[in-house]
Design an enzyme around this catalytic site. Sequence first.
Site, PDB file in Angstrom:
ATOM      1  N   ASP A  38      33.604  40.702  -0.805  1.00 54.84           N
ATOM      2  CA  ASP A  38      34.426  41.618  -0.006  1.00 54.84           C
ATOM      3  C   ASP A  38      34.161  41.438   1.489  1.00 54.84           C
ATOM      4  OD1 ASP A  38      36.015  43.145  -1.856  1.00 54.84           O
ATOM      5  OD2 ASP A  38      34.178  44.085  -2.560  1.00 54.84           O
ATOM      6  N   GLU A  74      39.261  45.501   2.369  1.00 57.38           N
ATOM      7  CA  GLU A  74      38.090  44.772   1.894  1.00 57.38           C
ATOM      8  C   GLU A  74      36.814  45.375   2.470  1.00 57.38           C
ATOM      9  OE1 GLU A  74      38.325  42.848  -0.511  1.00 57.38           O
ATOM     10  OE2 GLU A  74      40.322  41.975  -0.494  1.00 57.38           O
ATOM     11  N   HIS A  82      36.095  48.324   0.379  1.00 60.02           N
ATOM     12  CA  HIS A  82      35.493  47.928  -0.900  1.00 60.02           C
ATOM     13  C   HIS A  82      34.001  47.629  -0.705  1.00 60.02           C
ATOM     14  CE1 HIS A  82      39.717  46.280  -2.192  1.00 60.02           C
ATOM     15  NE2 HIS A  82      39.712  47.582  -2.027  1.00 60.02           N
ATOM     16  N   TYR A 106      30.419  49.893  -2.494  1.00 61.12           N
ATOM     17  CA  TYR A 106      29.252  49.533  -3.309  1.00 61.12           C
ATOM     18  C   TYR A 106      27.998  50.191  -2.741  1.00 61.12           C
ATOM     19  CZ  TYR A 106      32.364  46.255  -5.541  1.00 61.12           C
ATOM     20  OH  TYR A 106      33.413  45.714  -6.226  1.00 61.12           O
ATOM     21  N   GLU A 123      40.400  36.460  -4.487  1.00 57.54           N
ATOM     22  CA  GLU A 123      40.946  37.778  -4.858  1.00 57.54           C
ATOM     23  C   GLU A 123      41.175  37.922  -6.364  1.00 57.54           C
ATOM     24  OE1 GLU A 123      41.552  40.280  -2.813  1.00 57.54           O
ATOM     25  OE2 GLU A 123      42.104  39.553  -0.824  1.00 57.54           O
ATOM     26  N   GLU A 134      42.931  44.529  -5.314  1.00 55.43           N
ATOM     27  CA  GLU A 134      42.813  43.060  -5.347  1.00 55.43           C
ATOM     28  C   GLU A 134      44.033  42.432  -6.018  1.00 55.43           C
ATOM     29  OE1 GLU A 134      40.789  42.504  -3.348  1.00 55.43           O
ATOM     30  OE2 GLU A 134      38.805  43.358  -3.662  1.00 55.43           O
ATOM     31  N   HIS A 153      46.617  42.183  -3.356  1.00 56.47           N
ATOM     32  CA  HIS A 153      46.240  41.141  -2.395  1.00 56.47           C
ATOM     33  C   HIS A 153      46.545  39.751  -2.969  1.00 56.47           C
ATOM     34  CE1 HIS A 153      42.953  44.037  -0.586  1.00 56.47           C
ATOM     35  NE2 HIS A 153      44.180  44.523  -0.494  1.00 56.47           N
TER      36      HIS A 153
END
Lengths: 326, 138
Positions: free
Chosen positions: A73, A104, A107, A111, A165, A199, A202
């Site tokens: 990402d 991104e 994303h 995490y 992706e 994703e 994308h």
Amino acid sequence: MKDAMNTARAVPAAVNWNRLQDDKDLEIWNRLTANFWLPEKVPLSNDIQSWSQLTEAEQKLTIRVFTGLTLLDTIQNTVGAPALMPDALTPHEEAVLSNISFMEAVHARSYSSVFSTLCQTSEVDEAFRWSSENEQLQAKSRLILDEYDSTGHPLKKKIASVFLESFLFYSGFYLPMHWSSRARLTNTADLIRLIIRDEAIHGYYIGYKFQRGLEKLTESERAELKDFAFSLLFDLYEIEGKYTETLYDPVGLTEDVKTFLHYNANKALQNLGYEALFPAEACKVSPAILAALSPNSDENHDFFSGSGSSYVIGKAVATEDEDWDF
Amino acid sequence: MAQLVFFSSRSGNTANFVSRLGVDALRIPISPDEPMPAPDQPYVLITPTFADGEGRGAVPRQVIRFLNDPGRRALIRGVISAGNRNFGKFFAASGDVIARKCGVPLLCRFELAGTDHDIARIRDGLHRFWRETCLTTA
């Protein structure tokens, strides 16, 4: 004679969204912005108990998988999407790419939300160290980055981007889907599903722009790009195979993950307009994983796969668009 | 005999699927300025899905416009929808919406431009479906 003034960039035209060269740009812009989300929306703390029920090895695996995803990402946020901008066919495409770039970053940031909610700082630091040293993770990043930095054909950047992706993420996405199918870390899985959804758009959009670019090329240029795409996919697949074994052999999931990789590799190729590489037998993803990917959309109301006598006429979907007249 | 009607956006995924299916089909145009096809016999509709994260906008606008006409709508017998499992519970949701709106069965769903396996099972399924539909509505 070139002087400093001549090499200065041209002032771009102000982007006018009421004059579109390609309707797809607005369609994708609308879809991406309607789907905007932040990790705070997902109640990750509801997974604390579930996390504590994983073994130490399972926790370590999960953290490592998520740092691997964070790296991809990060690359797509800071290098990948921006690298596609100079080749944009329309000014609106650049705006869409800036949205892709930012999501991104969201994303990658999510995490860390999972980590701060569920894990010890020392474990997370160890995993980030692992990701910076893991041979396969570094190798696949290298292959993709080299295409982003290459001065070769600009469409090769799009090929690399679609593979990132639509293919490279899936050795990682497998794990939260697996946990979810066992009723573990279900809120984390909800967050991952939001990423998986993004994703898909994308990969679809970049693949679509790739195919628009392809239309302008000669037969031989197209053939060369197709060879390049399959060859890059082979190289990435070899690395992914080893990466998968390193991570998943200890928990006995390697073969199941590889099936998922084949299935997604074929979808990545479809996004580029190419035929499948892996045969159907190699792509039979376990029903539990498919159900985790798309909950409540199993096949029991599918006329063709049922007996033909019992089917449901459409499940309730919250879609009352104003365009319907009936 | 019956026919297929389909919509495909500029991505061409559904058009690619239909051409590999090898069955004559009427195409709903991308542009609202072009004339709609006029089916004169019962048909199965094949459409992609454009849903957002809440399921809104699942059915392409041109497909809604096609179905808004009572004459065209009267001949629909079933729907096949395309999508991507990445969209979770809204995977191929356009098929669910059309099936419910038109009171016809959702025959099956496939991803993107479909695999060769999808082509085989849908070709086979369409044969069976038309046979059964002809027996019950003839």
